[in-house]
Write an enzyme that holds these catalytic residues in place. Structure first.
Site, PDB file in Angstrom:
ATOM      1  N   ARG A  65      44.364  53.910 108.211  1.00  0.00           N
ATOM      2  CA  ARG A  65      44.162  54.640 107.197  1.00  0.00           C
ATOM      3  C   ARG A  65      44.716  56.117 107.216  1.00  0.00           C
ATOM      4  O   ARG A  65      44.959  56.727 106.052  1.00  0.00           O
ATOM      5  CB  ARG A  65      42.576  55.048 106.821  1.00  0.00           C
ATOM      6  CG  ARG A  65      41.861  53.797 106.430  1.00  0.00           C
ATOM      7  CD  ARG A  65      40.112  53.904 106.436  1.00  0.00           C
ATOM      8  NE  ARG A  65      39.638  54.196 107.688  1.00  0.00           N
ATOM      9  CZ  ARG A  65      39.493  53.372 108.825  1.00  0.00           C
ATOM     10  NH1 ARG A  65      39.535  52.196 108.501  1.00  0.00           N
ATOM     11  NH2 ARG A  65      38.943  53.619 109.858  1.00  0.00           N
ATOM     12  N   GLU A 102      34.604  53.092 124.720  1.00  0.00           N
ATOM     13  CA  GLU A 102      33.364  53.114 125.447  1.00  0.00           C
ATOM     14  C   GLU A 102      33.324  51.638 126.324  1.00  0.00           C
ATOM     15  O   GLU A 102      33.057  51.839 127.391  1.00  0.00           O
ATOM     16  CB  GLU A 102      32.505  52.838 124.445  1.00  0.00           C
ATOM     17  CG  GLU A 102      30.737  52.924 124.587  1.00  0.00           C
ATOM     18  CD  GLU A 102      30.172  52.957 123.487  1.00  0.00           C
ATOM     19  OE1 GLU A 102      30.512  52.843 122.354  1.00  0.00           O
ATOM     20  OE2 GLU A 102      28.940  52.677 123.679  1.00  0.00           O
TER      21      GLU A 102
HETATM   22  P1  AMP Z   1      37.660  58.357 117.369  1.00  0.00           P
HETATM   23  O1  AMP Z   1      36.511  58.192 117.909  1.00  0.00           O
HETATM   24  O2  AMP Z   1      37.895  59.841 117.025  1.00  0.00           O
HETATM   25  O3  AMP Z   1      38.950  57.792 118.206  1.00  0.00           O
HETATM   26  O4  AMP Z   1      37.805  57.539 116.120  1.00  0.00           O
HETATM   27  C1  AMP Z   1      38.800  56.605 115.792  1.00  0.00           C
HETATM   28  C2  AMP Z   1      38.958  55.986 114.591  1.00  0.00           C
HETATM   29  O5  AMP Z   1      38.116  55.335 114.084  1.00  0.00           O
HETATM   30  C3  AMP Z   1      39.637  56.963 113.489  1.00  0.00           C
HETATM   31  O6  AMP Z   1      40.788  56.748 113.074  1.00  0.00           O
HETATM   32  C4  AMP Z   1      38.698  56.628 112.104  1.00  0.00           C
HETATM   33  O7  AMP Z   1      39.400  56.044 111.324  1.00  0.00           O
HETATM   34  C5  AMP Z   1      37.891  55.736 112.774  1.00  0.00           C
HETATM   35  N1  AMP Z   1      36.480  55.942 112.912  1.00  0.00           N
HETATM   36  C6  AMP Z   1      35.427  56.442 113.873  1.00  0.00           C
HETATM   37  N2  AMP Z   1      34.202  56.581 113.594  1.00  0.00           N
HETATM   38  C7  AMP Z   1      34.470  56.361 112.190  1.00  0.00           C
HETATM   39  C8  AMP Z   1      33.274  56.485 111.148  1.00  0.00           C
HETATM   40  N3  AMP Z   1      32.013  56.826 111.504  1.00  0.00           N
HETATM   41  N4  AMP Z   1      33.456  56.234 109.889  1.00  0.00           N
HETATM   42  C9  AMP Z   1      34.730  55.797 109.686  1.00  0.00           C
HETATM   43  N5  AMP Z   1      35.726  55.646 110.372  1.00  0.00           N
HETATM   44  C10 AMP Z   1      35.402  55.884 111.585  1.00  0.00           C
END
Ligand code: AMP
Length: 179
Positions: A65, A102
């Site tokens: 995205r 995780e």
């Molecule tokens: P992160 O935990 O910051 O590494 O998140 C990784 C990816 O997962 C990001 O690029 C987001 O696009 C997606 N992501 C994580 N949590 C969410 C959420 N609650 N809603 C939508 N996308 C999420």
């Protein structure tokens, strides 16, 4: 952002989808925003106003995205676009960075000729959650492209309660919307 009275805000248009992709996660679904011409244009214009005078050479989008915002913003700013992708997707020689999840690990990749020395870049993704993906993306860039400056990491949405920005260390972070 400035909205006229009665207009839907960008925050209101983002949809919460509970238990996706697994139980306990509230997924921030940006597809209603992308489908709304006014909200999408406002989002890109807000980012454009913020970065117009920052002399950026490229906007880096994180799969998948992040690509949508990176390309629209790069077009508005007149910069190039660089893709950070999941493994095995980029056709040319790549640098890689593996990071822990995780359960297990994941890897991000970038083309070895993505940047030139002295360039200023912006990294963008839709959501800052735990910060794992972006922190690996920053490591990938900073380890392999010493003369490149990451001006900021930008997000549409930041989930403040996950403290993801702490993982991004010295890189300035900007998020349009906070939860
Ligand atoms: P992160 O935990 O910051 O590494 O998140 C990784 C990816 O997962 C990001 O690029 C987001 O696009 C997606 N992501 C994580 N949590 C969410 C959420 N609650 N809603 C939508 N996308 C999420």
């Amino acid at each position: 952002m400035n909205f006229k009275k009665g207009e839907t805000t960008v925050k209101e248009i983002i949809r919460d989808v509970p238990d996706f992709p697994k139980e306990g996660i509230i997924f921030k679904d940006i597809t209603p925003l992308l489908g709304d011409p006014v909200a999408f244009q406002k989002t890109i214009n807000t980012l454009k106003d913020r970065y117009a005078d920052k002399h950026l050479d490229a906007v880096v989008g994180v799969e998948a995205r992040g690509f949508i915002f990176a390309s629209a913003l790069a077009y508005a700013l007149g910069t190039g676009v660089v893709m950070v992708r999941k493994p095995g997707k980029l056709p040319y020689k790549t640098f890689q960075e593996t990071y822990s999840l995780e359960y297990g690990t994941d890897t991000v990749e970038i083309h070895q000729d993505a940047f030139r020395e002295g360039q200023n870049i912006l990294v963008i993704d839709d959501v800052l959650a735990t910060g794992g993906t972006l922190s690996a993306t920053l490591d990938l860039i900073q380890k392999n492209f010493k003369g490149v400056k990451v001006v900021e990491a930008a997000f549409l949405i930041e989930l403040d309660f996950l403290n993801g920005r702490e993982k991004l260390k010295d890189t300035p972070v900007y998020s349009m919307i906070h939860y």
